[in-house]
Design a protein around this motif. Structure first.
Motif, short mmCIF file in Angstrom:
data_model
loop_
_atom_site.label_atom_id
_atom_site.label_comp_id
_atom_site.label_asym_id
_atom_site.label_seq_id
_atom_site.Cartn_x
_atom_site.Cartn_y
_atom_site.Cartn_z
N UNK A 213 0.85 -1.18 0.00
CA UNK A 213 0.00 0.00 0.00
C UNK A 213 0.89 1.23 0.00
N UNK A 214 0.30 2.39 0.16
CA UNK A 214 1.09 3.61 0.18
C UNK A 214 1.80 3.81 -1.15
N UNK A 215 3.01 4.35 -1.10
CA UNK A 215 3.79 4.56 -2.31
C UNK A 215 5.01 3.65 -2.28
N UNK A 216 5.59 3.40 -3.45
CA UNK A 216 6.73 2.48 -3.53
C UNK A 216 7.92 2.98 -2.71
N UNK A 217 8.05 4.31 -2.64
CA UNK A 217 9.16 4.85 -1.83
C UNK A 217 9.03 4.44 -0.37
N UNK A 218 7.79 4.29 0.12
CA UNK A 218 7.60 3.84 1.50
C UNK A 218 8.19 2.45 1.70
N UNK A 219 7.98 1.58 0.72
CA UNK A 219 8.50 0.21 0.81
C UNK A 219 10.03 0.22 0.78
N UNK A 220 10.61 1.06 -0.09
CA UNK A 220 12.06 1.15 -0.18
C UNK A 220 12.65 1.66 1.13
N UNK A 221 12.02 2.69 1.69
CA UNK A 221 12.50 3.25 2.95
C UNK A 221 12.38 2.25 4.09
N UNK A 222 11.27 1.52 4.13
CA UNK A 222 11.09 0.49 5.16
C UNK A 222 12.18 -0.56 5.06
N UNK A 223 12.47 -1.01 3.84
CA UNK A 223 13.51 -2.02 3.67
C UNK A 223 14.87 -1.49 4.11
N UNK A 224 15.11 -0.19 3.87
CA UNK A 224 16.36 0.41 4.34
C UNK A 224 16.45 0.40 5.85
N UNK A 225 15.35 0.75 6.51
CA UNK A 225 15.34 0.73 7.97
C UNK A 225 15.54 -0.69 8.51
N UNK A 226 14.81 -1.65 7.95
CA UNK A 226 14.95 -3.03 8.40
C UNK A 226 16.36 -3.55 8.17
N UNK A 227 16.94 -3.16 7.05
CA UNK A 227 18.33 -3.56 6.77
C UNK A 227 19.27 -2.96 7.82
N UNK A 228 18.96 -1.73 8.26
CA UNK A 228 19.77 -1.12 9.31
C UNK A 228 19.73 -1.92 10.59
N UNK A 229 18.57 -2.49 10.91
CA UNK A 229 18.45 -3.32 12.11
C UNK A 229 19.14 -4.67 11.92
N UNK A 230 18.98 -5.26 10.75
CA UNK A 230 19.58 -6.58 10.50
C UNK A 230 21.11 -6.50 10.54
N UNK A 231 21.67 -5.42 10.00
CA UNK A 231 23.12 -5.27 9.98
C UNK A 231 23.66 -4.60 11.25
N UNK A 232 22.81 -4.27 12.19
CA UNK A 232 23.19 -3.55 13.40
C UNK A 232 24.15 -4.37 14.26
N UNK A 233 25.05 -3.67 14.92
CA UNK A 233 26.04 -4.34 15.76
C UNK A 233 25.43 -5.12 16.91
N UNK A 234 24.23 -4.74 17.36
CA UNK A 234 23.58 -5.44 18.47
C UNK A 234 22.78 -6.65 18.03
N UNK A 235 22.84 -6.98 16.75
CA UNK A 235 22.04 -8.09 16.19
C UNK A 235 22.95 -9.19 15.66
N UNK A 236 22.65 -10.42 16.06
CA UNK A 236 23.45 -11.58 15.63
C UNK A 236 22.92 -12.19 14.33
#
Length: 550
Positions: A213-236
């Motif tokens: 839903x929303x706009x495609x840029x929302x999906x891209x931004x969400x994936x960027x944020x989630x990638x930030x969490x997945x690659x985060x130093x506090x995440x195994x």
């Protein structure tokens, strides 16, 4: 204790450090002022007569203009002051010189953290379970229900005994009034049962309402944020649930992960429900793979790391009239200490930099970053105005009640969190911090959206100042609450970690408090002290959609 304070020599207001009665006389620097009305603690009164349109200055900057005559000794309020801020433009002069604090007592200090393959060091060791789209939220909750208790991460419910008591009264025939008057005290809980994986701090389940839903840029931004969490130093490592047909495609997430870590090697399990078939099979596969990932995560243990591996997010929420003169400058000094030690600091909340744009842009090492900051601020303000709002509408009712009358007053105090070091980078949400020093990150002023963003950009600890109290936390990074006043520290001890009200009380300097904060940060980063937000299980996670959110 002093009665009043002038924050900057150029100011034409004084801050009341305690309640001051009407008609009382106050002396500051040899000048006597007769108060025209009661001035509650945290509020300000004028030191000169002002006419409509005259400037009010605080922190040395324009923070408003009189909307009606204001007499000497009269309180500034929403009735007599309107928001105003100075203009700003790209300057040819960079103001990057700063007086580095003495860091000799920390030069050989380390913290005990989790070392990752990309060179980052975590202050915690978590496993993530994340849906790529809101359609998978229920399946994430099913996994949560299936795994937390069995693996020893479920916390006892301290309110269970209250519920049992109320149910007993109901069955005994008690009326509603008797139920409401039931006496009860919270029981001390012993924490979760023994963990199956002692080196894994927990499994965090990050549900959200995005991905389609929303706009495609929302999906891209969400994936960027989630990638930030997945690659985060506090995440195994992480388990990802995808429906299959959503805008936030698996390939989009993988691209965002590679942007942040080209050599990404953490365990990552991605399951697609439409490919798998039945929900039962999806859940079974997710449990098996997540368990295997937890086994790998458990092989990692804390090892010594230099303080340069710390990345601190700076946040404020539920601010009051003392925030800008105690808690914020205190963590500003902590920020300067960490930058001088080679660490990283993130200042976000762009609507709360309104009025200090010139200072912040001038502090950028590179003119390209200064220009980017200016453009981000102007674009943000324009979008807010197009939506019928604006930065001037940022202060909340709680802010205003406790002395933050205009956004410019709030912003000038909020900017003190950044200390005095130069700006090394200006980032747009959800970009990642790439270098040591102070970075500016474009986010809303909303507490949870901004904290979520700072952690997604790499903050492995967040310093969160508050004058009114707020329980905000984060799933993977400790969020330390710092009270601007001692009364709050004693009033809400279950959510406040550190008191900076000692500055207002006159028992400690800003520098002494900032040093004390850094020592506390090191202890938390090493796992020796648990943040109250972690103890309370405060796992707030709200992605920012790039629509207007102040």
């Amino acid at each position: 204790m002093k009665q009043v304070l002038k924050v900057h020599p150029a100011d034409n207001v004084l801050v009341a450090l305690r309640d001051l009665e009407a008609e009382s006389k106050v002396t500051y620097n040899g000048e006597e002022y007769t108060l025209k009305e009661k001035i509650p603690a945290k509020h300000k009164f004028t030191t000169t007569d002002l006419q409509p349109g005259d400037a009010v200055t605080m922190y040395g900057v324009l923070v408003g203009k009189a909307s009606r005559p204001i007499a000497v000794g009269q309180r500034i309020s929403t009735e007599n002051l309107r928001h105003a801020a100075a203009g700003y433009a790209l300057s040819a002069t960079r103001r990057t010189a700063w007086m580095q604090p003495d860091t000799s007592k920390w030069k050989d200090r380390t913290f005990m953290g989790y070392h990752r393959a990309d060179g980052s060091v975590g202050t915690a060791n978590y496993w993530l379970v994340i849906p790529l789209v809101f359609c998978e939220n229920r399946n994430v909750e099913v996994l949560k229900s299936a795994m937390l208790k069995e693996l020893g991460y479920a916390k006892p419910d301290k309110y269970a005994s209250l519920m049992q008591s109320l149910i007993g009264k109901f069955h005994d025939g008690a009326d509603a009034l008797a139920v409401q008057e039931t006496t009860w005290m919270p029981e001390e809980t012993t924490g979760a049962s023994s963990r199956v994986f002692p080196n894994v701090d927990g499994i965090k389940f990050l549900t959200h309402d995005g991905g389609c839903g929303g706009i495609r840029q929302d999906a891209q931004t969400l994936c960027g944020l989630l990638a930030g969490y997945i690659t985060h130093a506090n995440v195994a490592g992480a388990t990802i649930l995808s429906l299959g047909c959503q805008n936030a495609q698996i390939s989009m997430l993988q691209d965002e992960i590679r942007k942040r870590d080209a050599q990404f090697s953490k365990p990552l399990y991605i399951l697609d429900q439409q490919q798998t078939g039945t929900e039962s099979q999806l859940i079974t596969d997710a449990i098996r793979q997540t368990f295997a990932g937890l086994m790998q995560a458990n092989d990692i243990s804390r090892q010594a790391a230099p303080l340069s591996k710390l990345c601190i997010g700076l946040e404020c929420g539920g601010s009051d009239g003392f925030s800008g003169i105690s808690a914020n400058p205190a963590i500003g000094y902590t920020s300067d200490l960490l930058v001088a030690l080679g660490g990283s600091v993130i200042l976000a909340e762009f609507p709360e930099l309104c009025g200090v744009e010139q200072e912040m842009s001038d502090r950028c090492y590179h003119s390209e970053d200064a220009n980017r900051f200016i453009q981000l601020m102007r674009t943000y303000q324009q979008r807010a105005e197009e939506a019928g709002s604006g930065f001037d509408m940022n202060p909340s009712p709680g802010n205003i009640k406790d002395g933050l009358i205009t956004d410019a007053i709030k912003s000038a105090g909020a900017a003190k969190k950044a200390g005095t070091s130069p700006v090394v980078a200006v980032l747009d949400y959800p970009e990642k911090v790439r270098q040591s020093g102070l970075s500016l990150l474009c986010t809303p002023g909303n507490d949870v959206e901004s904290t979520t963003a700072e952690v997604g950009s790499g903050a492995n600890i967040v310093l969160f100042t508050t004058g009114l109290g707020t329980p905000t936390g984060n799933p993977i990074a400790p969020v330390l609450k710092l009270s601007s006043n001692t009364k709050l520290f004693h009033h809400m001890p279950d959510i406040i970690d550190i008191n900076t009200g000692s500055i207002i009380d006159g028992t400690e300097t800003i520098e002494e408090t900032g040093e004390r904060i850094l020592d506390y940060v090191i202890a938390v980063a090493s796992g020796d002290i648990a943040a109250k937000s972690v103890l309370n299980g405060q796992d707030d996670f709200i992605p920012w959609k790039r629509g207007v959110s102040l």
